[in-house]
Design a protein around this motif. Structure first.
Motif, short mmCIF file in Angstrom:
data_model
loop_
_atom_site.label_atom_id
_atom_site.label_comp_id
_atom_site.label_asym_id
_atom_site.label_seq_id
_atom_site.Cartn_x
_atom_site.Cartn_y
_atom_site.Cartn_z
N VAL A 1 0.85 -1.19 0.00
CA VAL A 1 0.00 0.00 0.00
C VAL A 1 0.88 1.23 0.00
O VAL A 1 1.69 1.43 0.91
CB VAL A 1 -0.94 0.02 1.22
CG1 VAL A 1 -1.81 1.27 1.20
CG2 VAL A 1 -1.81 -1.24 1.23
N GLY B 1 1.77 5.45 -0.13
CA GLY B 1 1.33 6.62 0.61
C GLY B 1 0.30 7.40 -0.18
O GLY B 1 -0.06 7.07 -1.30
N SER B 2 -0.16 8.48 0.43
CA SER B 2 -1.18 9.31 -0.20
C SER B 2 -0.53 10.33 -1.13
O SER B 2 0.26 11.17 -0.68
CB SER B 2 -1.99 10.05 0.86
OG SER B 2 -2.76 11.08 0.28
N SER C 1 -11.95 2.94 8.90
CA SER C 1 -10.99 1.89 9.19
C SER C 1 -11.58 0.82 10.10
O SER C 1 -11.36 -0.39 9.89
CB SER C 1 -9.75 2.51 9.85
OG SER C 1 -8.78 1.53 10.12
N ALA D 1 -8.34 8.04 0.48
CA ALA D 1 -8.02 7.37 1.74
C ALA D 1 -8.88 6.14 1.97
O ALA D 1 -8.48 5.23 2.71
CB ALA D 1 -8.15 8.34 2.92
N GLN E 1 -7.05 3.40 0.31
CA GLN E 1 -5.94 2.96 1.15
C GLN E 1 -6.42 2.02 2.25
O GLN E 1 -5.80 0.99 2.52
CB GLN E 1 -5.24 4.16 1.78
CG GLN E 1 -4.42 5.00 0.81
CD GLN E 1 -3.74 6.15 1.51
OE1 GLN E 1 -4.39 7.02 2.08
NE2 GLN E 1 -2.42 6.15 1.50
N PHE F 1 -5.34 -2.01 2.73
CA PHE F 1 -4.71 -2.58 3.92
C PHE F 1 -5.42 -3.83 4.40
O PHE F 1 -4.80 -4.68 5.04
CB PHE F 1 -4.66 -1.53 5.04
CG PHE F 1 -3.35 -0.81 5.12
CD1 PHE F 1 -2.20 -1.45 5.54
CD2 PHE F 1 -3.26 0.53 4.77
CE1 PHE F 1 -0.99 -0.79 5.62
CE2 PHE F 1 -2.05 1.20 4.82
CZ PHE F 1 -0.92 0.54 5.25
#
Length: 403
Positions: A25, A27-28, A118, A140, A143, A147
Motif C-alpha cells: 500500500v 502513501g497518499s 478503518s 483514503a 488505502q 490494507f
C-alpha cells in the motif's frame, strides 16, 4: 608475553520483514503533493483543508476552559469506547432534527470519520473479499481497503454518481461485502447523488444483500439546491447502512471528532475494533464539543462558512475557462469543497503537475482516485482555502503552467 587476538564481532541477523500489506500500500499522493507545495508562495488548490480563518477559536477556548475548570477529573480521565454520552446525544439530536430518527446509543464516536471507515473495514472485510467503490473514489478509502487485502472493484457511474443497474450486475458477479459511497459533494468530484438514485441504491443493497457505507463529511456545506435524504433513511437501508459523520469540516479537523451511526451488531463489532486501536477518542475533546454544541449555534456558523465557500466556488468557476486549455470540461458542485476537471485528450494531469508547480500553483491529479483504469486527463481543485483574489491569481498561474 603473547598477544591476545581480538574477539570476533558478534554476528547480527536482519530484522523480520514488514507485513506484505505495508509494502503493497503506497502513501497518499495528496499528502505528498502538500509536502512539496508547502512553500508560502504556492497557491495550493491541492489540499482538502477547510479555511482556518473560520475556526471558532474563541468559542473552543471557552469550551476547553469550561470543561477543564468544571469537570477536570472527567475531562482528563479515560472514557468509554462508545464515546461521551453528552456528545453522542448531541449528534443523535442533529440527525433526528433532519428527519433520521436516531438515539444516542446508535452512535459510536471515533477519532475522525477516517477512523470510522478503518473500523468498519476491520469489522467487515477479510483478505480477498470484494469491496465496491465509486469511480473515482475518495483516496483514503482506497488505502483503507487495500490494507485489509480486499479486492476493490469500481462501480461505473455518471455525473449523478453510481449507476444502480451496474451496481446490481457487479454484485451478482463478485458477491461483495459492501459498497462505499460519498453521495453528497463527493471527494474528489464534488458531485451529488439525487434522491431517486439514493433510493435505487438502497433497494439494490436490500435485494442483493450487501452492507452500505455512506460517508458524509461535506453534506452540511451546501451553497444551493435542496438537501437529499441520506441513503440510510431510505427503505431497505435501515438494517445495513453505516453512516459516517465528522466535525472536521464544520468545526475543526484538529479536534479529530467523527462518528458512525450503524445497526447495533455492526456498531458493537466496530467498538471492539476501536478498543484495540485507541481505547477511546480523547475525552477532553468530546466534552468540549458537547459543551460548545449546547451553547453555540453551529448551524448558523456553518451557514456563514458555506456562504463564503460558495463565493469562492463562484470565483473559481468564473476563471476556469480562461485558465484551462480549450476543450477542458468541469462541473458545478452545489456544495462541499471540490470541483472536477477533465483536460482535453492528450493531456496527462500527473505529467503536467511539475510545470504547474514551477509557476507556484498546485492541483491534485485525478489518476490516484481510480480503483480501476484511471483517466489521466482528470484533476481535482479545492476552492475553499483561498480568497477570490487568490483564486484569480492561482488560475492565472495555472494557465501559464498548462500552456
Amino acid at each position: 608475553m603473547t598477544a591476545t587476538a581480538p574477539a570476533p564481532a558478534p554476528s547480527t541477523a536482519p530484522v523480520p520483514a514488514f507485513a506484505a500489506r505495508a509494502a503493497a500500500v503506497g502513501g497518499s499522493p495528496v499528502r505528498d503533493i502538500l509536502a512539496v507545495t508547502a512553500r508560502p508562495e504556492v497557491i495550493n488548490f491541492a489540499g482538502g483543508l477547510p479555511a482556518p480563518e473560520f475556526f471558532d477559536s474563541e468559542g473552543f477556548a471557552a469550551a476547553y476552559q469550561a470543561v477543564l475548570t468544571e469537570q477536570p477529573g472527567q475531562a482528563l480521565q479515560y472514557s468509554t469506547t462508545e464515546g461521551e454520552p453528552a456528545l453522542r446525544a448531541r449528534i443523535a439530536a442533529r440527525y433526528t432534527e433532519r428527519g433520521l430518527v436516531t438515539d444516542a446509543d446508535d452512535i459510536l464516536v471515533t477519532s475522525g470519520s477516517q477512523q470510522a471507515l478503518s473500523l468498519l473495514a476491520t469489522a467487515l472485510v477479510e483478505p480477498g473479499d470484494t469491496v465496491l467503490v465509486e469511480n473515482p473514489c475518495y483516496l483514503a478509502a482506497l488505502q483503507v481497503f487495500a490494507f485489509t487485502g480486499a479486492h476493490v472493484v469500481a462501480v461505473p457511474g455518471d455525473e449523478q454518481g453510481i449507476d444502480p443497474g451496474a451496481l446490481e450486475s457487479l454484485i451478482a458477479e463478485h458477491r461483495p461485502k459492501l459498497l462505499y459511497t460519498v453521495p453528497t459533494f463527493q471527494n474528489p468530484t464534488g458531485r451529488t447523488m439525487p434522491a431517486e438514485r439514493r433510493a435505487a441504491v438502497a433497494a439494490v443493497a436490500a435485494r442483493c444483500g450487501i452492507w452500505l457505507v455512506e460517508d458524509d463529511p461535506y453534506g452540511e456545506l451546501r451553497f444551493e439546491g435542496e438537501r437529499a435524504p441520506w441513503i440510510a433513511a431510505h427503505p431497505g437501508a435501515e438494517d445495513r447502512t453505516a453512516l459516517l459523520g465528522s466535525f472536521s469540516k464544520v468545526m475543526a479537523p484538529g479536534l479529530r471528532l467523527g462518528w458512525l451511526r450503524a445497526p447495533a451488531a455492526l456498531r458493537r463489532a466496530c467498538a471492539i475494533a476501536k478498543q484495540g486501536a485507541d481505547l477511546h477518542t480523547p475525552t477532553v475533546n468530546q466534552l468540549a464539543a458537547a459543551w460548545y454544541l449546547e451553547r453555540y449555534d453551529l448551524d448558523a456558523h456553518v451557514a456563514r462558512v458555506a456562504g463564503v465557500y460558495g463565493e469562492r466556488r463562484d470565483a473559481m468557476l468564473a476563471g476556469l475557462a480562461a485558465a484551462l486549455p480549450e476543450g477542458a470540461t468541469w462541473n458545478r458542485p452545489e456544495g462541499g469543497m471540490f470541483l472536477w476537471v477533465r483536460l482535453p485528450s492528450g493531456y496527462d494531469a500527473t505529467e503536467r503537475l511539475r510545470d504547474v508547480v514551477a509557476h507556484d500553483v498546485a492541483y491534485v491529479p485525478g489518476a490516484p482516485f481510480y480503483a480501476g483504469a484511471p483517466d489521466p486527463a482528470t484533476l481535482r481543485l479545492c476552492f475553499v482555502t483561498q480568497t477570490p483574489e487568490e483564486i484569480g491569481e492561482g488560475l492565472r498561474r495555472l494557465r501559464l503552467g498548462l500552456a
